[in-house]
Motif scaffolding. Structure first.
Motif, PDB file in Angstrom:
ATOM      1  N   LEU A 197      -3.016  -4.856  -9.145  1.00  0.00           N
ATOM      2  CA  LEU A 197      -4.055  -4.272  -9.984  1.00  0.00           C
ATOM      3  C   LEU A 197      -5.284  -5.169 -10.101  1.00  0.00           C
ATOM      4  N   GLY A 198      -5.274  -6.293  -9.374  1.00  0.00           N
ATOM      5  CA  GLY A 198      -6.419  -7.202  -9.449  1.00  0.00           C
ATOM      6  C   GLY A 198      -6.441  -7.983 -10.753  1.00  0.00           C
ATOM      7  N   LEU A 199      -5.264  -8.225 -11.314  1.00  0.00           N
ATOM      8  CA  LEU A 199      -5.164  -8.958 -12.587  1.00  0.00           C
ATOM      9  C   LEU A 199      -4.150 -10.092 -12.447  1.00  0.00           C
ATOM     10  N   CYS A 231       2.554  -3.236 -12.126  1.00  0.00           N
ATOM     11  CA  CYS A 231       2.267  -3.859 -10.832  1.00  0.00           C
ATOM     12  C   CYS A 231       3.525  -4.477 -10.252  1.00  0.00           C
ATOM     13  N   GLY A 239      -3.383 -10.297  -4.713  1.00  0.00           N
ATOM     14  CA  GLY A 239      -3.805 -11.669  -4.978  1.00  0.00           C
ATOM     15  C   GLY A 239      -5.308 -11.849  -5.020  1.00  0.00           C
TER      16      GLY A 239
HETATM   17  S1  FES Z   1      -0.072  -8.992  -8.186  1.00  0.00           S
HETATM   18 FE1  FES Z   1      -0.004  -7.810 -10.006  1.00  0.00          FE
HETATM   19  S2  FES Z   1      -2.080  -7.711 -10.532  1.00  0.00           S
HETATM   20 FE2  FES Z   1      -2.154  -8.711  -8.616  1.00  0.00          FE
END
Ligand code: FES
Ligand SMILES: Cc1cc2nc3c(=O)[nH]c(=O)nc-3n(C[C@H](O)[C@H](O)[C@H](O)COP(=O)(O)O)c2cc1C
Ligand code: SF4
Lengths: 402, 157
Positions: free
Chosen positions: B125-127, B83, A80
């Motif tokens: 993945l930070g997305l 992810c 997140g």
């Molecule tokens: S939860 Fe999938 S990219 Fe952050």
């Protein structure tokens, strides 16, 4: 990925800034005066723990050593969280200028960016950017004409381990070892990378430093609250119309934030990523600030249709996978908590056992070696407390309200 | 491994040691390069790295086993990581995974018969703001739908 820089607005970070501006200013100042300015600003670390930046820097500046290091923690792995991605892609000038200033203040010649492996697509753009700084004498020797001030920045890639964001695990990884957290003390400020004094700061913290040097600690302090100065970048995702990275003043309430991102029928808000706490409707008037709901900036929104036990299970699976396994409370504890979630899911649980698991969670919070195990029980305890009716009462075992 | 392959590997590692320096802190940089080129770090490479950095081979193995992105067995030519963390999960990652499994013909955690793809899950993945997201080798893809994900994989060589 879209660059939305032109659409972003904020009071502190998402503002106009020219590369090198604060480095130029810094080298004309005394080191102590910069430290005082940062102290005045009351800047606290943006990586989650909220440690006062000036204290960290003073300790490293005071440590005696030929070699010192500045490490930019860009391992951003908390589920997140994606604000550092935006800073590195759209505002590298703030981050790298902040690193150079850190080098100047503590007397380091080398800066290392620890970039998470998942962000490898940024590597070449960032290396190009750093080369541009060299060309402009913002890196290299006698930076900005300051005799004897030499500083270089290199980038190291991580290899897919969340725990490497923990500063001592990060240092272990830089040194070529498994990313296992170290015992502290000694702290990195005296015994860090290669045993030398090292400042480890979050990407956003370093960006703040560039603005503080540019505009002063007093200016910075005018934003936010008394104990949480400046602004904060929030990574907002989940059930809302406008997810993304927002710069908001500290002290913003959850209700205000939900309005900004156009969230509807919100049931729950996870503050601080997987290792944070989950709040229900009765708590949406709480303020996002160190003195109330503290956070590294991750906000995940859940609407009425979401199954909170499923959410909890997702978080606990994450921790079981990412625990480095070095200490028992965390290695065994997270497995037990996940097992508990599965028991609830199948309807095969007793309240007595769930309460025991909550106690186990509290033991983990004090007995674990690093922040991972100390905070992984947070979602377990807060979700089971705040969504008790949905998970434990309505479910009646097995159906879980579905 | 054939002798010529072994010799080539030794030369490759020697060059990396030369480039990064003969010290322990170069280990992960070297492993990263080998992994990237060969998609795994073979036994022989581990021994050579240990020899050239003057550390025990077990140490090298122990480091590899710690990191999700490093592996000792060949997987596939392209590593697909979808992810599985919470926001992607909320935004429909399961449907994306189902479509990928159907189309590629293997399950997550497995390598396709033709060794072209290895499917696995990744953590955030930070997305998350543009989720669901996946990575194919170093590249990332966002706002996935089942159809879009399959189209992307179809274009991979
Ligand atoms: S939860 Fe999938 S990219 Fe952050
Ligand atoms: C498991 C774990 C993961 C962490 N991940 C990060 C991270 O990705 N980025 C970060 O800046 N700090 C992370 N931290 C916090 C760091 O240990 C450290 O406190 C921080 O980098 C200090 O910088 P700051 O004072 O500027 O916040 C993590 C801590 C723990 C326990
Ligand atoms: S708390 Fe967990 S992650 Fe941290 S050292 Fe212990 S086992 Fe490793």
């Amino acid at each position: 990925m879209e660059n939305k820089k032109s659409e972003r607005s904020g009071k502190v970070l998402f503002t106009k800034y020219t590369r090198g501006e604060s480095i130029n200013k810094a080298v004309s100042m005394k080191r102590d005066d910069i430290l005082l300015e940062i102290k005045e600003s009351k800047l606290r670390g943006r990586g989650g723990a909220g440690f006062p930046t000036s204290t960290k820097w003073m300790l490293t500046a005071a440590a005696r050593s030929e070699d010192k290091y500045v490490v930019c923690n860009a391992d951003e792995g908390e589920p997140g969280t994606f604000k550092d991605r935006v800073l590195l892609l759209e505002y590298p000038e703030l981050v790298f200028d902040g690193m150079v200033i850190a080098g100047y203040v503590i007397g380091a010649k080398e800066g290392i960016v620890y970039l998470r492996g998942e962000y490898e697509y940024m590597l070449f753009p960032l290396l190009d950017y750093i080369q541009g700084m060299r060309d402009d004498n913002l890196l290299g020797k006698n930076i900005c004409g300051k005799e004897g001030f030499d500083f270089e920045i290199s980038i190291r890639l991580g290899n897919g381990a969340y725990v490497c964001g923990e500063e001592t695990a990060l240092i272990e990884s830089l040194e070529g070892h498994r990313g296992e957290a170290r015992n502290r003390p000694p702290f990195p400020v005296t015994t860090g990378f290669m045993g030398k004094p090292t400042v480890v700061n979050n990407v956003e913290t370093l960006a703040c430093v560039a603005k503080i040097v540019e505009k002063g600690g007093e200016w910075f302090k005018q934003h936010g609250t008394d104990k949480s100065t400046g602004s904060k970048l929030f990574s907002i995702s989940g059930d809302c119309k406008k997810p993304g990275v927002y710069e908001l003043p500290w002290g913003t309430t959850i209700n205000e934030l939900l309005k900004i991102v156009e969230a509807e029928n919100t049931k729950a808000v996870q503050v601080g990523g997987a290792s944070g706490v989950c709040l229900n409707k009765t708590q949406f008037d709480r303020q996002l600030a160190y003195e109330d709901a503290a956070t590294g900036g991750s906000i995940i929104i859940f609407n009425e249709n979401r199954n909170m036990l499923h959410v909890l299970k997702n978080f606990m699976e994450f921790f079981v996978e990412e625990s480095c396994g070095q200490c028992t409370p965390c290695r065994i504890g997270n497995t037990k908590l996940l097992e508990g979630v599965r028991m609830i899911e199948s309807g095969n649980f007793t309240f007595a056992y769930i309460n025991q698991l909550k106690e186990l969670g509290k033991t983990m919070q004090v007995a674990s070696k690093c922040g991972l195990g100390q905070s992984s029980p947070n979602p377990f305890i807060s979700i089971l407390d705040n969504f008790k009716d949905e998970i434990l009462n309505k479910g009646n075992g097995g159906t879980n309200g579905r | 491994m054939l002798l010529v392959e072994k010799n080539a590997m030794t030369e490759e590692i020697e060059a990396l040691v030369e480039q990064f320096g003969k010290q322990r802190s170069s280990l992960l940089k070297i492993l990263h390069e080998i992994q990237k080129k060969h998609r795994h770090i073979p036994d022989f490479a581990q021994q050579e790295i240990a020899r050239l950095l003057d550390i025990h081979p077990v140490e090298v193995y122990s480091v590899i086993s710690f990191y999700a992105f490093l592996n000792t067995e060949p997987k596939g030519r392209n590593i697909v990581r979808v992810c599985q963390s919470i926001t992607c999960d909320l935004q429909g990652k399961q449907a994306v995974c189902n479509a990928i499994e159907r189309e590629i013909g293997c399950k997550f955690g497995e390598t396709s018969k033709d060794k072209k793809f290895h499917l696995e899950f990744a953590n955030c993945l930070g997305l998350c703001d543009i989720s669901p997201a996946m990575a194919v080798n170093e590249k990332v893809y966002t706002n996935l739908t089942p159809e879009k994900a399959v189209q992307i994989l179809n274009q991979v060589k």
